[in-house]
Design a protein around this motif. Sequence first.
Motif, PDB file in Angstrom:
ATOM      1  N   ARG A  16       0.467  33.986  20.483  1.00 48.11           N
ATOM      2  CA  ARG A  16      -0.047  34.119  19.122  1.00 48.11           C
ATOM      3  C   ARG A  16      -1.257  35.057  19.162  1.00 48.11           C
ATOM      4  N   ASP A  17      -1.140  36.161  18.452  1.00 50.76           N
ATOM      5  CA  ASP A  17      -2.224  37.135  18.344  1.00 50.76           C
ATOM      6  C   ASP A  17      -3.020  36.811  17.090  1.00 50.76           C
ATOM      7  N   LEU A  18      -4.229  36.304  17.276  1.00 51.36           N
ATOM      8  CA  LEU A  18      -5.036  35.845  16.142  1.00 51.36           C
ATOM      9  C   LEU A  18      -5.707  36.992  15.394  1.00 51.36           C
ATOM     10  N   VAL A  19      -5.551  38.213  15.907  1.00 49.59           N
ATOM     11  CA  VAL A  19      -6.021  39.386  15.165  1.00 49.59           C
ATOM     12  C   VAL A  19      -4.884  39.947  14.305  1.00 49.59           C
ATOM     13  N   ALA A  20      -3.718  40.124  14.901  1.00 45.68           N
ATOM     14  CA  ALA A  20      -2.566  40.607  14.133  1.00 45.68           C
ATOM     15  C   ALA A  20      -2.135  39.591  13.077  1.00 45.68           C
ATOM     16  N   ASP A  21      -2.225  38.315  13.423  1.00 46.92           N
ATOM     17  CA  ASP A  21      -1.854  37.232  12.505  1.00 46.92           C
ATOM     18  C   ASP A  21      -3.130  36.492  12.114  1.00 46.92           C
ATOM     19  N   GLU A  22      -4.037  37.220  11.466  1.00 43.76           N
ATOM     20  CA  GLU A  22      -5.394  36.723  11.243  1.00 43.76           C
ATOM     21  C   GLU A  22      -5.461  35.615  10.202  1.00 43.76           C
ATOM     22  N   LEU A  23      -6.232  34.599  10.529  1.00 49.46           N
ATOM     23  CA  LEU A  23      -6.490  33.508   9.597  1.00 49.46           C
ATOM     24  C   LEU A  23      -7.755  33.817   8.797  1.00 49.46           C
ATOM     25  N   PRO A  24      -7.781  33.485   7.514  1.00 51.72           N
ATOM     26  CA  PRO A  24      -9.015  33.675   6.750  1.00 51.72           C
ATOM     27  C   PRO A  24     -10.058  32.646   7.159  1.00 51.72           C
ATOM     28  N   HIS A  25     -11.300  32.923   6.804  1.00 55.28           N
ATOM     29  CA  HIS A  25     -12.337  31.917   7.030  1.00 55.28           C
ATOM     30  C   HIS A  25     -11.990  30.652   6.256  1.00 55.28           C
ATOM     31  N   LEU A  26     -12.352  29.520   6.822  1.00 55.65           N
ATOM     32  CA  LEU A  26     -12.096  28.243   6.173  1.00 55.65           C
ATOM     33  C   LEU A  26     -12.933  28.129   4.895  1.00 55.65           C
ATOM     34  N   THR A  27     -12.298  27.659   3.831  1.00 53.93           N
ATOM     35  CA  THR A  27     -12.975  27.512   2.546  1.00 53.93           C
ATOM     36  C   THR A  27     -12.942  26.058   2.089  1.00 53.93           C
ATOM     37  N   GLN A  28     -13.747  25.728   1.100  1.00 60.39           N
ATOM     38  CA  GLN A  28     -13.787  24.367   0.575  1.00 60.39           C
ATOM     39  C   GLN A  28     -12.432  23.931   0.004  1.00 60.39           C
ATOM     40  N   GLN A  52     -12.047  35.359  14.760  1.00 61.33           N
ATOM     41  CA  GLN A  52     -10.621  35.051  14.593  1.00 61.33           C
ATOM     42  C   GLN A  52     -10.244  33.788  15.371  1.00 61.33           C
ATOM     43  N   LEU A  53     -10.806  33.635  16.566  1.00 64.30           N
ATOM     44  CA  LEU A  53     -10.533  32.431  17.356  1.00 64.30           C
ATOM     45  C   LEU A  53     -11.213  31.223  16.739  1.00 64.30           C
ATOM     46  N   LYS A  54     -12.423  31.407  16.231  1.00 65.71           N
ATOM     47  CA  LYS A  54     -13.123  30.293  15.571  1.00 65.71           C
ATOM     48  C   LYS A  54     -12.330  29.809  14.358  1.00 65.71           C
ATOM     49  N   ALA A  55     -11.703  30.725  13.628  1.00 68.70           N
ATOM     50  CA  ALA A  55     -10.897  30.338  12.473  1.00 68.70           C
ATOM     51  C   ALA A  55      -9.712  29.469  12.897  1.00 68.70           C
ATOM     52  N   TRP A  56      -9.150  29.746  14.093  1.00 67.98           N
ATOM     53  CA  TRP A  56      -8.066  28.903  14.619  1.00 67.98           C
ATOM     54  C   TRP A  56      -8.607  27.516  14.938  1.00 67.98           C
ATOM     55  N   PHE A  57      -9.725  27.458  15.643  1.00 70.35           N
ATOM     56  CA  PHE A  57     -10.318  26.164  15.965  1.00 70.35           C
ATOM     57  C   PHE A  57     -10.663  25.384  14.697  1.00 70.35           C
ATOM     58  N   ASP A  58     -11.116  26.069  13.649  1.00 66.79           N
ATOM     59  CA  ASP A  58     -11.464  25.386  12.406  1.00 66.79           C
ATOM     60  C   ASP A  58     -10.261  24.682  11.792  1.00 66.79           C
ATOM     61  N   ARG A  59      -9.046  25.151  12.107  1.00 69.63           N
ATOM     62  CA  ARG A  59      -7.831  24.494  11.579  1.00 69.63           C
ATOM     63  C   ARG A  59      -7.303  23.395  12.493  1.00 69.63           C
ATOM     64  N   GLN A 104      -2.282  23.378  -2.939  1.00 64.34           N
ATOM     65  CA  GLN A 104      -2.819  22.558  -1.850  1.00 64.34           C
ATOM     66  C   GLN A 104      -1.843  22.478  -0.685  1.00 64.34           C
ATOM     67  N   ARG A 105      -0.551  22.425  -0.985  1.00 64.80           N
ATOM     68  CA  ARG A 105       0.441  22.398   0.097  1.00 64.80           C
ATOM     69  C   ARG A 105       0.384  23.688   0.908  1.00 64.80           C
ATOM     70  N   ALA A 106       0.244  24.803   0.229  1.00 69.18           N
ATOM     71  CA  ALA A 106       0.178  26.087   0.921  1.00 69.18           C
ATOM     72  C   ALA A 106      -1.074  26.174   1.787  1.00 69.18           C
ATOM     73  N   LEU A 107      -2.188  25.695   1.268  1.00 70.27           N
ATOM     74  CA  LEU A 107      -3.432  25.729   2.035  1.00 70.27           C
ATOM     75  C   LEU A 107      -3.370  24.790   3.238  1.00 70.27           C
ATOM     76  N   ALA A 108      -2.884  23.580   3.036  1.00 70.94           N
ATOM     77  CA  ALA A 108      -2.826  22.597   4.112  1.00 70.94           C
ATOM     78  C   ALA A 108      -1.839  23.000   5.197  1.00 70.94           C
ATOM     79  N   GLU A 109      -0.813  23.754   4.809  1.00 73.10           N
ATOM     80  CA  GLU A 109       0.210  24.136   5.786  1.00 73.10           C
ATOM     81  C   GLU A 109      -0.351  25.026   6.886  1.00 73.10           C
ATOM     82  N   ARG A 110      -1.414  25.786   6.596  1.00 72.71           N
ATOM     83  CA  ARG A 110      -2.018  26.600   7.649  1.00 72.71           C
ATOM     84  C   ARG A 110      -2.428  25.716   8.825  1.00 72.71           C
ATOM     85  N   SER A 111      -3.179  24.676   8.520  1.00 72.97           N
ATOM     86  CA  SER A 111      -3.638  23.760   9.558  1.00 72.97           C
ATOM     87  C   SER A 111      -2.482  22.943  10.120  1.00 72.97           C
ATOM     88  N   ASP A 112      -1.639  22.424   9.251  1.00 75.94           N
ATOM     89  CA  ASP A 112      -0.526  21.584   9.702  1.00 75.94           C
ATOM     90  C   ASP A 112       0.350  22.317  10.713  1.00 75.94           C
TER      91      ASP A 112
END
Length: 202
Positions: free
Chosen positions: A41-53, A104-111, A70-78
């Motif tokens: 998984r390339d976290l730059v090519a498949d970049e996650l946005p910063h976590l939001t409220q 980019q890696l921190k955004a993965w850990f945040d999920r 909400q389902r779409a947002l939660a699915e990132r982490s799920d």
Amino acid sequence: MTTRALVLTSSILGEDGQSIALAEHFRTQAAGRDGLTITARDLVADELPHLTQPELASWQVPADERSVDQRALAERSDALIRELHEHDVVVLAVPMYNLGVPSQLKAWFDRVLRAGETFRYTESGPKGLIEGKRAVILAARGGQYAGTAMDSQTPHLKGMLGLIGITEVDVVFAEGLALGETHREAALKEAKQAIEGLVQGL
């Protein structure tokens, strides 16, 4: 028995990144070993946005009560947590940016660091819920920081992994990569030899 490794890269330099080269060496060695499969998984090519409220809040809503958004947002982490559960080894190929990890890696850990899913709070402190897994950190650095007070990156990574229960962590350092060609080649050679040994032990 098959061992499944999830290899996460997070260098903004792409093919020119030394951490990418370490990850590629890991994958090449793994390809020659029976019973070891790789998911990359390339976290730059498949970049996650910063976590939001709103995304954080979506996790608090029972799955069958979530709105479409909400389902779409939660699915990132799920989805990332499911992927984590499906693998036995997590390989983090990590460059050092300003003494820290790439955002980019921190955004993965945040999920994947998610209360109630990958860890829970107890009276004696957090307890990780991801059991029976190990991690490998492939750290590429321009300077030499390992074992010094300036290496805030390694404790941070181990702390985040430990929060969810991954406490068996091997670290391979390729340091001093900006200190000249001779030093760089020697450091990369040593790191690649360490990777080869780790792969054989998986």
